[in-house]
Scaffold this motif. Structure first.
Motif, mmCIF file in Angstrom:
data_model
loop_
_atom_site.group_PDB
_atom_site.id
_atom_site.type_symbol
_atom_site.label_atom_id
_atom_site.label_comp_id
_atom_site.label_asym_id
_atom_site.label_seq_id
_atom_site.Cartn_x
_atom_site.Cartn_y
_atom_site.Cartn_z
ATOM 1 N N PRO A 13 1.335 -1.072 0.237
ATOM 2 C CA PRO A 13 0.018 0.169 0.062
ATOM 3 C C PRO A 13 0.629 1.262 0.252
ATOM 4 N N PRO A 14 0.271 2.603 -0.488
ATOM 5 C CA PRO A 14 1.132 3.868 -0.033
ATOM 6 C C PRO A 14 1.915 3.983 1.716
ATOM 7 N N LEU A 15 2.864 4.131 0.747
ATOM 8 C CA LEU A 15 3.898 3.958 2.575
ATOM 9 C C LEU A 15 4.857 5.596 2.260
ATOM 10 N N PRO A 16 5.211 5.990 3.009
ATOM 11 C CA PRO A 16 6.673 6.728 3.090
ATOM 12 C C PRO A 16 7.623 6.891 2.095
ATOM 13 N N THR A 17 8.359 7.131 1.003
ATOM 14 C CA THR A 17 9.407 7.252 0.080
ATOM 15 C C THR A 17 10.074 6.773 1.726
ATOM 16 N N ILE A 18 10.953 6.134 0.745
ATOM 17 C CA ILE A 18 12.918 5.672 1.907
ATOM 18 C C ILE A 18 13.526 7.189 2.538
ATOM 19 N N GLY A 19 13.284 7.720 1.595
ATOM 20 C CA GLY A 19 14.046 8.473 2.098
ATOM 21 C C GLY A 19 13.504 9.867 2.912
ATOM 22 N N GLU A 20 11.960 9.671 2.990
ATOM 23 C CA GLU A 20 11.299 9.928 3.976
ATOM 24 C C GLU A 20 11.129 9.471 5.394
ATOM 25 N N ILE A 21 11.372 7.660 5.259
ATOM 26 C CA ILE A 21 11.755 7.639 5.996
ATOM 27 C C ILE A 21 13.012 7.870 6.490
ATOM 28 N N ILE A 22 14.444 7.934 6.317
ATOM 29 C CA ILE A 22 15.523 8.045 7.002
ATOM 30 C C ILE A 22 15.274 9.448 7.471
ATOM 31 N N ARG A 23 14.447 10.502 6.764
ATOM 32 C CA ARG A 23 14.235 11.249 7.424
ATOM 33 C C ARG A 23 13.481 11.874 9.168
ATOM 34 N N TYR A 25 13.135 8.606 10.924
ATOM 35 C CA TYR A 25 13.523 8.417 11.964
ATOM 36 C C TYR A 25 15.693 9.214 12.663
ATOM 37 N N ASN A 26 15.527 9.425 11.453
ATOM 38 C CA ASN A 26 16.468 10.582 11.894
ATOM 39 C C ASN A 26 17.884 9.815 11.845
ATOM 40 N N LEU A 27 17.745 8.725 10.711
ATOM 41 C CA LEU A 27 18.730 8.056 10.301
ATOM 42 C C LEU A 27 19.729 7.943 9.534
ATOM 43 N N ARG A 28 21.442 8.045 9.751
ATOM 44 C CA ARG A 28 22.174 8.317 9.258
ATOM 45 C C ARG A 28 23.314 6.719 8.843
ATOM 46 N N ALA A 29 23.422 7.045 7.504
ATOM 47 C CA ALA A 29 24.422 6.099 7.492
ATOM 48 C C ALA A 29 26.274 5.819 8.624
ATOM 49 N N GLU A 30 25.964 5.362 9.118
ATOM 50 C CA GLU A 30 27.204 4.676 10.247
ATOM 51 C C GLU A 30 28.755 4.827 8.777
ATOM 52 N N LYS A 31 29.287 5.661 9.233
ATOM 53 C CA LYS A 31 30.706 5.597 7.891
ATOM 54 C C LYS A 31 31.352 3.778 8.782
ATOM 55 N N VAL A 62 19.611 -10.131 4.601
ATOM 56 C CA VAL A 62 20.284 -9.566 5.353
ATOM 57 C C VAL A 62 21.029 -8.132 5.307
ATOM 58 N N GLY A 63 20.613 -7.119 6.209
ATOM 59 C CA GLY A 63 21.112 -5.826 6.838
ATOM 60 C C GLY A 63 20.300 -5.244 5.678
ATOM 61 N N PRO A 64 18.609 -5.546 6.152
ATOM 62 C CA PRO A 64 17.841 -4.315 5.492
ATOM 63 C C PRO A 64 17.538 -2.939 5.129
ATOM 64 N N GLY A 65 18.493 -2.211 6.790
ATOM 65 C CA GLY A 65 18.902 -1.042 7.034
ATOM 66 C C GLY A 65 17.385 -0.448 6.809
ATOM 67 N N PRO A 66 16.832 0.955 5.978
ATOM 68 C CA PRO A 66 15.999 1.563 6.352
ATOM 69 C C PRO A 66 15.054 0.964 5.219
ATOM 70 N N ARG A 89 18.491 0.969 15.017
ATOM 71 C CA ARG A 89 17.571 1.851 14.811
ATOM 72 C C ARG A 89 16.971 2.139 13.271
ATOM 73 N N PHE A 90 16.411 1.225 12.582
ATOM 74 C CA PHE A 90 16.300 0.527 12.000
ATOM 75 C C PHE A 90 15.014 -0.454 12.190
ATOM 76 N N ILE A 91 15.086 -0.505 13.227
ATOM 77 C CA ILE A 91 13.485 -1.370 13.589
ATOM 78 C C ILE A 91 12.029 -0.877 13.592
ATOM 79 N N PRO A 92 12.111 0.358 13.689
ATOM 80 C CA PRO A 92 10.629 0.946 13.704
ATOM 81 C C PRO A 92 10.504 0.845 12.124
ATOM 82 N N GLY A 93 11.131 1.509 11.279
ATOM 83 C CA GLY A 93 10.775 1.298 9.982
ATOM 84 C C GLY A 93 11.184 0.052 9.021
#
Length: 354
Positions: A13-23, A25-31, A62-66, A89-93
Motif C-alpha cells: 500500500p502507499p507508504l512514505p518513501t525511503i527518503g522520508e523514512i530516513i528523515r 527516524y533521523n537515520l544516518r549511514a554510519e561510516k 541480510v541487513g535491510p537498513g531503511p 535504529r532501523f527496526i521502527p521503519g
C-alpha cells in the motif's frame, strides 16, 4: 516481461518513501559500519530480479537498513520474508513495512553472523542436495565491512551443508564492492584472481549480474558496487574439508606475485620445508614456476589432495602455521629470521573488509 509481471503481482500500500523514512527516524549511514543506503527502487527491483522468480518464495534479507530492498522483495510476491538487522535504529521503519504486509515479514534484531538460519524457516522447505535448489533465497545489500568474512562463512556452510544450506542448495544474491565482486568471479590467469575466486568457484556457480554506480548510494561510497548471484554446485570441485582447502589457497595467495612454490613452502615447518614442498608439487604434478593467479581449480584440487595425504602421513602437520613458528623464533632469538613480514603480500581479500 513475464518476470516484470510477477514483480507486480503483489504491491505494498502507499507508504512514505525511503527518503522520508530516513528523515522521519533521523537515520544516518554510519561510516564505521560502512553503511550505504540504496534509495532508487528501480535498482532494488533490478537486484531482486537477479534472484529469479520469487513468487511464493521464502527469503532471508541480510541487513535491510531503511528497507528499500525489502520493499522490492515484498513486491516480488514472496510468501515469507525474514529480515535480520543488527542496527536498532532501523527496526521502527521495518515494523512499518511489516504492518503494511501482514503475515509476510518477520524481523530479527541481531547479527546475521550469529543467527541460526537453519531454524528460521519451515520444515517443508528442504530439498536433497542433488535436487533443484529449495524455494529459499538469501538477498542482501551487504555493508563492505562484513561482506568478505560473511561470504567465507557461508562458503564453509555450503561445504558442510549446514546453516542456510541445511535446506539444500540455497541461492544467494548479494552486493559487494566492485573489486571484490570481480575477484569472486575472476577466471584463471586474471589479475583479479584471488583466494576468494578459488574458494567461491570450487563450491558455487558465481555470476556477476550488474554493477551499480557509487552515486546511486547515500552517502556515495568511493567505489562502485557489484551484484553477485551464487548457486551452490551439486558437488564441490575439490573433495577436501573446507579448512584444508582454504589453508592451501590462502598460503599460496600470500605470495601472489611470486612463484606458487613460495606459498606452498609455508605450509611446512622450516626443518622439512624443502623436502615436503617438493613432495607436494610432484604428487600434484603442478609446475612450481606458475604464479598463483595461473593456477586453475584443477591445480588447487591436486594440491589440496596432495597436502591432505601428506598431513595424514605426518600427524600434527595440519595445525602448523608458519607465522607462529616465525613468532616463536623471534621470541627465542630476539631478532628476525630469514622471512620477514614484508616478504608476504597483503591479502587483497582481507584489505577490502573496510
Amino acid at each position: 516481461m513475464a518476470a516484470s509481471r510477477k514483480i507486480q503481482s503483489f504491491r505494498l500500500p502507499p507508504l512514505p518513501t525511503i527518503g522520508e523514512i530516513i528523515r522521519l527516524y533521523n537515520l544516518r549511514a554510519e561510516k564505521q559500519l560502512s553503511q550505504n543506503f540504496l534509495l532508487d527502487l528501480r535498482l532494488t527491483d533490478k537486484i531482486v530480479r537477479q534472484a529469479g522468480n520469487l513468487k511464493g518464495a521464502h527469503v532471508c534479507e541480510v541487513g535491510p537498513g531503511p528497507g528499500g530492498l525489502t520493499r522490492s522483495i515484498l513486491n516480488a510476491g514472496v510468501a515469507d520474508l525474514l529480515v535480520v538487522e543488527k542496527d536498532t535504529r532501523f527496526i521502527p521503519g521495518l515494523q512499518l513495512l511489516s504492518e503494511a504486509a501482514p503475515g509476510k515479514v518477520r524481523i530479527i534484531h541481531g547479527d546475521i553472523r550469529n543467527y541460526r538460519m537453519d531454524r528460521g524457516f519451515p520444515s517443508f522447505i528442504p530439498r536433497k542436495w542433488e535436487d533443484e535448489p529449495p524455494n529459499l533465497h538469501i538477498i542482501g545489500n551487504l555493508p563492505f565491512s562484513v561482506s568478505t568474512p560473511l561470504i567465507i562463512k557461508w562458503l564453509e556452510n555450503i561445504s558442510n551443508r549446514n546453516g542456510p544450506f541445511h535446506f539444500g542448495r540455497t541461492q544467494m544474491t548479494l552486493t559487494f564492492q566492485k573489486e571484490v565482486a570481480e575477484r569472486l568471479a575472476a577466471s584463471t590467469g586474471s589479475s583479479q584472481r584471488s583466494r576468494l575466486s578459488v574458494m567461491a568457484q570450487h563450491l558455487c556457480k558465481v555470476k556477476i549480474c550488474f554493477t551499480i554506480p557509487g552515486r546511486a548510494f547515500n552517502p556515495k561510497p568511493q567505489v562502485d558496487v557489484g551484484v553477485v548471484h551464487f548457486t551452490p554446485l551439486t558437488e564441490p570441485q575439490i573433495q577436501q574439508p573446507f579448512k584444508l582447502v582454504e589453508k592451501v589457497v590462502r598460503n599460496v595467495f600470500q605470495f601472489r606475485r611470486k612463484r606458487c612454490y613460495r606459498g606452498i613452502e609455508m605450509l611446512f615447518p622450516e626443518a622439512r620445508r624443502l623436502e615436503l614442498t617438493d613432495v607436494m608439487l610432484k604428487t600434484a604434478d603442478v609446475d612450481h614456476t606458475l604464479l598463483p593467479t595461473q593456477l586453475s581449480i584443477s591445480h588447487f584440487r591436486a594440491l589440496s589432495d596432495a597436502y591432505g595425504r601428506i598431513c595424514a602421513e605426518n600427524p600434527g602437520l595440519a595445525t602448523y602455521e608458519f607465522r607462529e613458528e616465525l613468532r616463536q623464533k623471534r621470541l627465542q632469538r630476539g631478532k628476525g629470521t630469514g622471512l620477514n613480514d614484508d616478504d608476504v603480500d597483503d591479502d587483497d581479500d582481507e584489505k577490502d573488509q573496510h
